[in-house]
Design an enzyme around this catalytic site. Structure first.
Site, PDB file in Angstrom:
ATOM      1  N   ASP A  82       4.022  15.145  -3.152  1.00 14.69           N
ATOM      2  CA  ASP A  82       4.754  13.916  -3.473  1.00 14.69           C
ATOM      3  C   ASP A  82       4.974  13.826  -4.991  1.00 14.69           C
ATOM      4  O   ASP A  82       4.118  14.253  -5.782  1.00 14.69           O
ATOM      5  CB  ASP A  82       3.880  12.736  -2.978  1.00 14.69           C
ATOM      6  CG  ASP A  82       4.581  11.402  -3.020  1.00 14.69           C
ATOM      7  OD1 ASP A  82       5.814  11.374  -2.910  1.00 14.69           O
ATOM      8  OD2 ASP A  82       3.875  10.371  -3.153  1.00 14.69           O
ATOM      9  N   HIS A  83       6.090  13.276  -5.404  1.00 14.94           N
ATOM     10  CA  HIS A  83       6.376  12.958  -6.823  1.00 14.94           C
ATOM     11  C   HIS A  83       5.978  14.037  -7.837  1.00 14.94           C
ATOM     12  O   HIS A  83       5.238  13.770  -8.788  1.00 14.94           O
ATOM     13  CB  HIS A  83       5.660  11.659  -7.228  1.00 14.94           C
ATOM     14  CG  HIS A  83       6.320  10.439  -6.698  1.00 14.94           C
ATOM     15  ND1 HIS A  83       7.548   9.993  -7.120  1.00 14.94           N
ATOM     16  CD2 HIS A  83       5.908   9.563  -5.755  1.00 14.94           C
ATOM     17  CE1 HIS A  83       7.874   8.902  -6.452  1.00 14.94           C
ATOM     18  NE2 HIS A  83       6.903   8.613  -5.607  1.00 14.94           N
ATOM     19  N   HIS A 183       7.039   0.595  -5.666  1.00 15.84           N
ATOM     20  CA  HIS A 183       5.686   1.132  -5.547  1.00 15.84           C
ATOM     21  C   HIS A 183       4.695   0.040  -5.904  1.00 15.84           C
ATOM     22  O   HIS A 183       4.939  -0.758  -6.810  1.00 15.84           O
ATOM     23  CB  HIS A 183       5.488   2.305  -6.508  1.00 15.84           C
ATOM     24  CG  HIS A 183       6.233   3.548  -6.114  1.00 15.84           C
ATOM     25  ND1 HIS A 183       7.397   3.948  -6.703  1.00 15.84           N
ATOM     26  CD2 HIS A 183       5.951   4.489  -5.167  1.00 15.84           C
ATOM     27  CE1 HIS A 183       7.800   5.087  -6.150  1.00 15.84           C
ATOM     28  NE2 HIS A 183       6.948   5.433  -5.218  1.00 15.84           N
ATOM     29  N   GLY A 184       3.590   0.000  -5.206  1.00 12.04           N
ATOM     30  CA  GLY A 184       2.532  -0.955  -5.561  1.00 12.04           C
ATOM     31  C   GLY A 184       2.696  -2.285  -4.863  1.00 12.04           C
ATOM     32  O   GLY A 184       3.409  -2.414  -3.870  1.00 12.04           O
ATOM     33  N   HIS A 212      10.315   5.202  -0.305  1.00 15.04           N
ATOM     34  CA  HIS A 212       9.052   5.139  -1.047  1.00 15.04           C
ATOM     35  C   HIS A 212       8.641   3.679  -1.141  1.00 15.04           C
ATOM     36  O   HIS A 212       9.451   2.782  -0.974  1.00 15.04           O
ATOM     37  CB  HIS A 212       9.238   5.719  -2.456  1.00 15.04           C
ATOM     38  CG  HIS A 212       9.301   7.213  -2.453  1.00 15.04           C
ATOM     39  ND1 HIS A 212       8.336   7.983  -3.064  1.00 15.04           N
ATOM     40  CD2 HIS A 212      10.180   8.074  -1.881  1.00 15.04           C
ATOM     41  CE1 HIS A 212       8.637   9.261  -2.873  1.00 15.04           C
ATOM     42  NE2 HIS A 212       9.749   9.347  -2.165  1.00 15.04           N
ATOM     43  N   GLY A 213       7.354   3.465  -1.442  1.00 18.40           N
ATOM     44  CA  GLY A 213       6.904   2.087  -1.595  1.00 18.40           C
ATOM     45  C   GLY A 213       6.883   1.341  -0.268  1.00 18.40           C
ATOM     46  O   GLY A 213       7.277   0.181  -0.193  1.00 18.40           O
ATOM     47  N   SER A 215       4.338   0.255   1.450  1.00 19.96           N
ATOM     48  CA  SER A 215       3.309  -0.793   1.554  1.00 19.96           C
ATOM     49  C   SER A 215       3.908  -2.170   1.275  1.00 19.96           C
ATOM     50  O   SER A 215       4.654  -2.329   0.318  1.00 19.96           O
ATOM     51  CB  SER A 215       2.200  -0.556   0.525  1.00 19.96           C
ATOM     52  OG  SER A 215       1.627   0.698   0.710  1.00 19.96           O
ATOM     53  N   ASN A 234       6.857   6.454   2.898  1.00 16.24           N
ATOM     54  CA  ASN A 234       5.619   6.717   2.152  1.00 16.24           C
ATOM     55  C   ASN A 234       4.742   5.471   2.068  1.00 16.24           C
ATOM     56  O   ASN A 234       5.228   4.384   1.722  1.00 16.24           O
ATOM     57  CB  ASN A 234       5.953   7.144   0.724  1.00 16.24           C
ATOM     58  CG  ASN A 234       6.593   8.515   0.665  1.00 16.24           C
ATOM     59  OD1 ASN A 234       6.820   9.148   1.691  1.00 16.24           O
ATOM     60  ND2 ASN A 234       6.873   8.976  -0.532  1.00 16.24           N
ATOM     61  N   THR A 237      -0.376   2.339  -1.441  1.00 16.83           N
ATOM     62  CA  THR A 237      -1.099   1.155  -1.936  1.00 16.83           C
ATOM     63  C   THR A 237      -1.841   0.397  -0.832  1.00 16.83           C
ATOM     64  O   THR A 237      -2.975  -0.050  -1.040  1.00 16.83           O
ATOM     65  CB  THR A 237      -0.112   0.195  -2.639  1.00 16.83           C
ATOM     66  OG1 THR A 237       0.529   0.917  -3.682  1.00 16.83           O
ATOM     67  CG2 THR A 237      -0.818  -1.008  -3.215  1.00 16.83           C
TER      68      THR A 237
HETATM   69  P1  13P Z   1       3.226   2.391  -2.017  1.00 15.36           P
HETATM   70  O1  13P Z   1       2.030   2.698  -2.828  1.00 15.36           O
HETATM   71  O2  13P Z   1       3.955   1.203  -2.511  1.00 15.36           O
HETATM   72  O3  13P Z   1       2.961   2.339  -0.559  1.00 15.36           O
HETATM   73  O4  13P Z   1       4.244   3.633  -2.237  1.00 15.36           O
HETATM   74  C1  13P Z   1       3.867   4.900  -1.786  1.00 15.36           C
HETATM   75  C2  13P Z   1       4.787   5.950  -2.277  1.00 15.36           C
HETATM   76  O5  13P Z   1       5.970   5.760  -2.423  1.00 15.36           O
HETATM   77  C3  13P Z   1       4.217   7.275  -2.554  1.00 15.36           C
HETATM   78  O6  13P Z   1       5.169   8.146  -3.037  1.00 15.36           O
HETATM   79 ZN    ZN Z   2       6.754   7.208  -4.143  1.00 11.61          ZN
END
Ligand code: 13P
Ligand code: ZN
Length: 288
Positions: A82-83, A183-184, A212-213, A215, A234, A237
């Site tokens: 990832d990333h 994210h987060g 992504h993000g 959560s 993904n 968090t």
């Molecule tokens: P979150 O931490 O917001 O769930 O995002 C995860 C993510 O995008 C990992 O690449």
């Molecule tokens: Zn991400």
């Protein structure tokens, strides 16, 4: 064998119209809990790690660990980087059995993003490794900084037109898009996924899309996105936040406890509940 290539389960996600939940695993316990929760729900899934998470886990241990765990589980799962921002991280992952990688050029000007992503494709495709690129910019913390202070969220959304031009020049296998998540943590607001935008990007690119993000995004929104062609979501968090708060709660109610294994047993069930919710939100339950 349950440890399969990302291509195998991505094809399954396309065929059965769901998204693969992709879980970041910054500590070894998460690998086990994700697989156990996935097994209980009969879900295909992805285990992933980003270079910023290598502090606690060595990338070289992943393939062997997952091969070993493969004997214990029957659901199909794959290993993804990832990333990544640097070619050397991509090469290390490919050498260590990862079957798909994300090259995140989203902070770069478009032309540089195209060049970098093509460079990764040049090394990954000949050995059968899939490549996820990113266009647009998902807000929030990405390990080291927050993008949101630099403009309005909409300024960073993926443009469907630009996405079409991007994939014409860069033959990525999956495209991460900025469509309303961050994210987060969301700190009191509820994200609004741009479903029409997702539909348009999918129509113009005909590619598996990645969110992504994941959560904190309401289940119904993610499920709709999965039905519109999002094939990987993904989650990170949500698992970490639950782990830390449950750990703290356990210690507060058992201040004398020194057996770490016992504390982890107290935490495990709560984190697994979160993992299961992510699986449901991805429409992945029962999809093997
Ligand atoms: P979150 O931490 O917001 O769930 O995002 C995860 C993510 O995008 C990992 O690449
Ligand atoms: Zn991400």
């Amino acid at each position: 064998m349950p440890l399969v290539s990302t291509k195998t389960i991505l094809d399954l996600a396309e065929e059965k119209n769901f998204a693969l939940p992709a879980f970041n695993v910054p500590i070894p316990e998460f690998i086990l809990w994700v697989l156990e929760a996935g097994e209980e729900m009969r879900a295909s899934l992805i285990i992933q790690i980003a270079p910023v998470e290598y502090e606690a886990l060595d990338i070289r241990m992943f393939y062997g660990t997952l091969l070993f765990l493969s004997q214990k589980f029957s659901i199909p799962f794959s290993l993804h980087l990832d990333h990544a921002h640097r070619l050397e991280d991509i090469l290390l992952a490919i050498q260590n059995g990862f079957s798909s990688v994300m090259i995140d050029g989203s902070r770069l000007p478009l032309e540089e993003n195209i060049q970098l992503t093509n460079k990764v494709i040049e090394v990954a495709h000949p050995v059968g490794v899939l490549v996820e690129g990113e266009l647009g910019r998902v807000g929030g913390l990405e390990g080291d900084e927050s993008w949101e202070e630099k403009g309005k969220e909409e300024d960073f959304f993926t443009s469907p037109q630009e996405a079409q031009e991007f994939v014409d020049k860069v033959p990525v296998d999956m495209l991460a898009v900025a469509v309303g998540t961050r994210h987060g943590l969301y700190k009191g607001r509820t994200p609004q996924l741009q479903l029409d935008r997702i539909k348009e990007i999918r129509a113009k690119t005909n590619l598996p899309l990645v969110i992504h993000g994941g959560s904190g995004t309401p289940r119904e929104q993610l499920q709709k996105a999965a039905q519109l062609g999002v094939r990987k979501i993904n989650f990170s968090t949500a698992l970490r936040a639950q782990y830390l708060s449950s750990f703290q709660e356990y210690l507060e109610s058992h201040p004398e406890e020194l057996m770490v294994g016992k504390i982890l047993q107290g935490v495990e069930g709560k984190v697994k509940e979160v993992i299961k919710e992510c699986i449901i939100a991805s429409c992945a339950e029962g999809k093997v």
